[in-house]
Each structure stands twice: as C-alpha cells, then as structure tokens.
Motif scaffolding. Sequence first.
Motif, PDB file in Angstrom:
ATOM      1  N   VAL A  67       0.843  -1.199   0.000  1.00 41.86           N
ATOM      2  CA  VAL A  67       0.000   0.000   0.000  1.00 41.86           C
ATOM      3  C   VAL A  67       0.878   1.249   0.000  1.00 41.86           C
ATOM      4  N   SER A  68       1.986   1.228   0.726  1.00 39.60           N
ATOM      5  CA  SER A  68       2.913   2.374   0.720  1.00 39.60           C
ATOM      6  C   SER A  68       3.428   2.640  -0.694  1.00 39.60           C
ATOM      7  N   THR A  69       3.751   1.579  -1.417  1.00 41.35           N
ATOM      8  CA  THR A  69       4.208   1.717  -2.807  1.00 41.35           C
ATOM      9  C   THR A  69       3.116   2.327  -3.675  1.00 41.35           C
ATOM     10  N   LEU A  70       1.880   1.829  -3.514  1.00 38.35           N
ATOM     11  CA  LEU A  70       0.745   2.383  -4.265  1.00 38.35           C
ATOM     12  C   LEU A  70       0.550   3.857  -3.931  1.00 38.35           C
ATOM     13  N   VAL A  71       0.628   4.178  -2.648  1.00 38.85           N
ATOM     14  CA  VAL A  71       0.460   5.575  -2.207  1.00 38.85           C
ATOM     15  C   VAL A  71       1.527   6.455  -2.862  1.00 38.85           C
ATOM     16  N   ASN A  72       2.779   6.012  -2.847  1.00 38.82           N
ATOM     17  CA  ASN A  72       3.862   6.800  -3.446  1.00 38.82           C
ATOM     18  C   ASN A  72       3.598   7.048  -4.930  1.00 38.82           C
ATOM     19  N   GLN A  73       3.140   6.010  -5.645  1.00 35.54           N
ATOM     20  CA  GLN A  73       2.849   6.158  -7.080  1.00 35.54           C
ATOM     21  C   GLN A  73       1.699   7.130  -7.304  1.00 35.54           C
ATOM     22  N   LEU A  74       0.660   7.016  -6.471  1.00 33.29           N
ATOM     23  CA  LEU A  74      -0.519   7.871  -6.644  1.00 33.29           C
ATOM     24  C   LEU A  74      -0.242   9.315  -6.217  1.00 33.29           C
ATOM     25  N   VAL A  75       0.638   9.510  -5.235  1.00 34.09           N
ATOM     26  CA  VAL A  75       1.047  10.863  -4.853  1.00 34.09           C
ATOM     27  C   VAL A  75       1.838  11.474  -6.013  1.00 34.09           C
ATOM     28  N   LYS A  76       2.776  10.702  -6.566  1.00 32.93           N
ATOM     29  CA  LYS A  76       3.589  11.181  -7.687  1.00 32.93           C
ATOM     30  C   LYS A  76       2.711  11.485  -8.909  1.00 32.93           C
ATOM     31  N   GLY A  77       1.666  10.692  -9.110  1.00 36.05           N
ATOM     32  CA  GLY A  77       0.762  10.898 -10.242  1.00 36.05           C
ATOM     33  C   GLY A  77      -0.248  12.014 -10.035  1.00 36.05           C
ATOM     34  N   GLY A  78      -0.266  12.583  -8.816  1.00 36.77           N
ATOM     35  CA  GLY A  78      -1.169  13.696  -8.547  1.00 36.77           C
ATOM     36  C   GLY A  78      -2.581  13.278  -8.153  1.00 36.77           C
ATOM     37  N   TYR A  79      -2.737  12.042  -7.675  1.00 30.65           N
ATOM     38  CA  TYR A  79      -4.065  11.540  -7.309  1.00 30.65           C
ATOM     39  C   TYR A  79      -4.312  11.488  -5.805  1.00 30.65           C
ATOM     40  N   LEU A  80      -3.243  11.409  -5.017  1.00 25.44           N
ATOM     41  CA  LEU A  80      -3.378  11.350  -3.559  1.00 25.44           C
ATOM     42  C   LEU A  80      -2.521  12.413  -2.911  1.00 25.44           C
ATOM     43  N   VAL A  81      -2.983  12.868  -1.755  1.00 24.98           N
ATOM     44  CA  VAL A  81      -2.207  13.751  -0.896  1.00 24.98           C
ATOM     45  C   VAL A  81      -1.997  12.997   0.413  1.00 24.98           C
ATOM     46  N   ARG A  82      -0.748  13.010   0.885  1.00 24.71           N
ATOM     47  CA  ARG A  82      -0.418  12.370   2.160  1.00 24.71           C
ATOM     48  C   ARG A  82      -0.207  13.484   3.172  1.00 24.71           C
ATOM     49  N   GLU A  83      -1.078  13.549   4.192  1.00 28.72           N
ATOM     50  CA  GLU A  83      -0.953  14.564   5.245  1.00 28.72           C
ATOM     51  C   GLU A  83      -0.514  13.886   6.529  1.00 28.72           C
ATOM     52  N   THR A  84       0.196  14.618   7.367  1.00 32.59           N
ATOM     53  CA  THR A  84       0.566  14.087   8.680  1.00 32.59           C
ATOM     54  C   THR A  84      -0.674  14.076   9.567  1.00 32.59           C
ATOM     55  N   ASP A  85      -0.873  12.986  10.261  1.00 36.84           N
ATOM     56  CA  ASP A  85      -2.008  12.853  11.173  1.00 36.84           C
ATOM     57  C   ASP A  85      -1.708  13.682  12.422  1.00 36.84           C
ATOM     58  N   PRO A  86      -2.565  14.688  12.727  1.00 38.73           N
ATOM     59  CA  PRO A  86      -2.282  15.522  13.902  1.00 38.73           C
ATOM     60  C   PRO A  86      -2.285  14.726  15.204  1.00 38.73           C
ATOM     61  N   ALA A  87      -3.026  13.629  15.264  1.00 43.12           N
ATOM     62  CA  ALA A  87      -3.089  12.812  16.481  1.00 43.12           C
ATOM     63  C   ALA A  87      -1.845  11.946  16.653  1.00 43.12           C
ATOM     64  N   ASP A  88      -1.172  11.628  15.533  1.00 42.73           N
ATOM     65  CA  ASP A  88       0.026  10.790  15.585  1.00 42.73           C
ATOM     66  C   ASP A  88       0.957  11.275  14.479  1.00 42.73           C
ATOM     67  N   ARG A  89       1.952  12.080  14.851  1.00 46.15           N
ATOM     68  CA  ARG A  89       2.826  12.725  13.869  1.00 46.15           C
ATOM     69  C   ARG A  89       3.566  11.723  12.979  1.00 46.15           C
ATOM     70  N   ARG A  90       3.676  10.452  13.404  1.00 47.48           N
ATOM     71  CA  ARG A  90       4.374   9.442  12.597  1.00 47.48           C
ATOM     72  C   ARG A  90       3.475   8.866  11.516  1.00 47.48           C
ATOM     73  N   ALA A  91       2.160   9.043  11.670  1.00 44.43           N
ATOM     74  CA  ALA A  91       1.198   8.432  10.738  1.00 44.43           C
ATOM     75  C   ALA A  91       0.763   9.431   9.669  1.00 44.43           C
ATOM     76  N   ALA A  92       0.363   8.882   8.538  1.00 42.06           N
ATOM     77  CA  ALA A  92      -0.116   9.721   7.433  1.00 42.06           C
ATOM     78  C   ALA A  92      -1.602   9.482   7.214  1.00 42.06           C
ATOM     79  N   ARG A  93      -2.278  10.531   6.809  1.00 42.85           N
ATOM     80  CA  ARG A  93      -3.682  10.429   6.417  1.00 42.85           C
ATOM     81  C   ARG A  93      -3.737  10.662   4.912  1.00 42.85           C
ATOM     82  N   LEU A  94      -4.579   9.881   4.239  1.00 42.04           N
ATOM     83  CA  LEU A  94      -4.652   9.954   2.781  1.00 42.04           C
ATOM     84  C   LEU A  94      -5.905  10.693   2.335  1.00 42.04           C
ATOM     85  N   LEU A  95      -5.738  11.581   1.365  1.00 45.33           N
ATOM     86  CA  LEU A  95      -6.858  12.339   0.811  1.00 45.33           C
ATOM     87  C   LEU A  95      -6.737  12.359  -0.706  1.00 45.33           C
TER      88      LEU A  95
END
Length: 154
Positions: A67-95
């Motif tokens: 899933v991390s690989t898919l996320v990286n590809q989709l972020v690079k392709g302009g389809y996903l945004v990875r935001e830092t989760d305010p509740a857990d700075r180590r985690a990412a939220r996907l939009l």
Amino acid sequence: MEHESYPEELADTLVRIQRLIRRRLRGGLALPRLRGAEVELLRLVESRPGIGISDAARALHLAGNSVSTLVNQLVKGGYLVRETDPADRRAARLLLTGSAEKRLADWQRRRAELVSRHVSRLDEADREALRAALPALRKLAVTLHEEHEETEKP
C-alpha cells in the motif's frame, strides 16, 4: 444436490465479468491507465477520507509496504495527498486530489453506462434474475471478507 463445479463456475464468471469490465473501460482512455489496486485504493480513500496506510492495507487485504508503494505512485501521479495525522505525527492520512475525484467520477459514470448498456440487452427474466441475485452476492462478499478478517487475526 449442487453440481460439483458450481462454486468454480461462479468464481470464474465473476472474475471474467470483472476482467471484461476493466478491459472495456480501458479502451479509448487518453490518460495513463491505473492498475486495479490503484483504483481500489482511490475508491477506499474516497469512501474514507483521511484513512491511514495501515487501515487501508487491512481494508484492501494487502501488505502495508504494498500500500505504501501504491500511495507513493498515486502521490507522484497527482491523485493522492499524504498529510501528517495531527493525532500521531508518525502516521499519514490519505486524501484524494481534485483530479482523482474527477477521474473516479468519470470511471464510475463510464462503468455504470457500460454495465447498464449490456444488462439492457438481456431479456427481462435475466435482468430480474441478476437483480434478485444482488443480495446473495453481497452476502457472499461479506462472508469472504469476514473469513479473511478471521484468518488475519494473530
């Protein structure tokens, strides 16, 4: 008594329908083609904005690194945004991005038109049989999902 090959025929038919729908939707597409897992991840994020990578991996029954690989590809392709989760700075939220929302809406519209066009070619008895089978097929999906969830527990 059920025919012994019934489960195999059902599985083969469902896979064939899914494959044909994907092939028909790919035809005439000007944009680079998204793989099935990429579309599934985008649809999951659409239904659960802000989902994390580990929750997405569980929902899609994929390894976290896949899933991390898919996320990286989709972020690079302009389809996903990875935001830092305010509740857990180590985690990412996907939009989804606006272009992902537009592409998914177009894909869903084209898929609905394709299936509708082909279902309308069937006679009324076959259309009604498909309509009547939907609840059973949904229950089958739920039981397959639940069994997978049980086998994944430590």
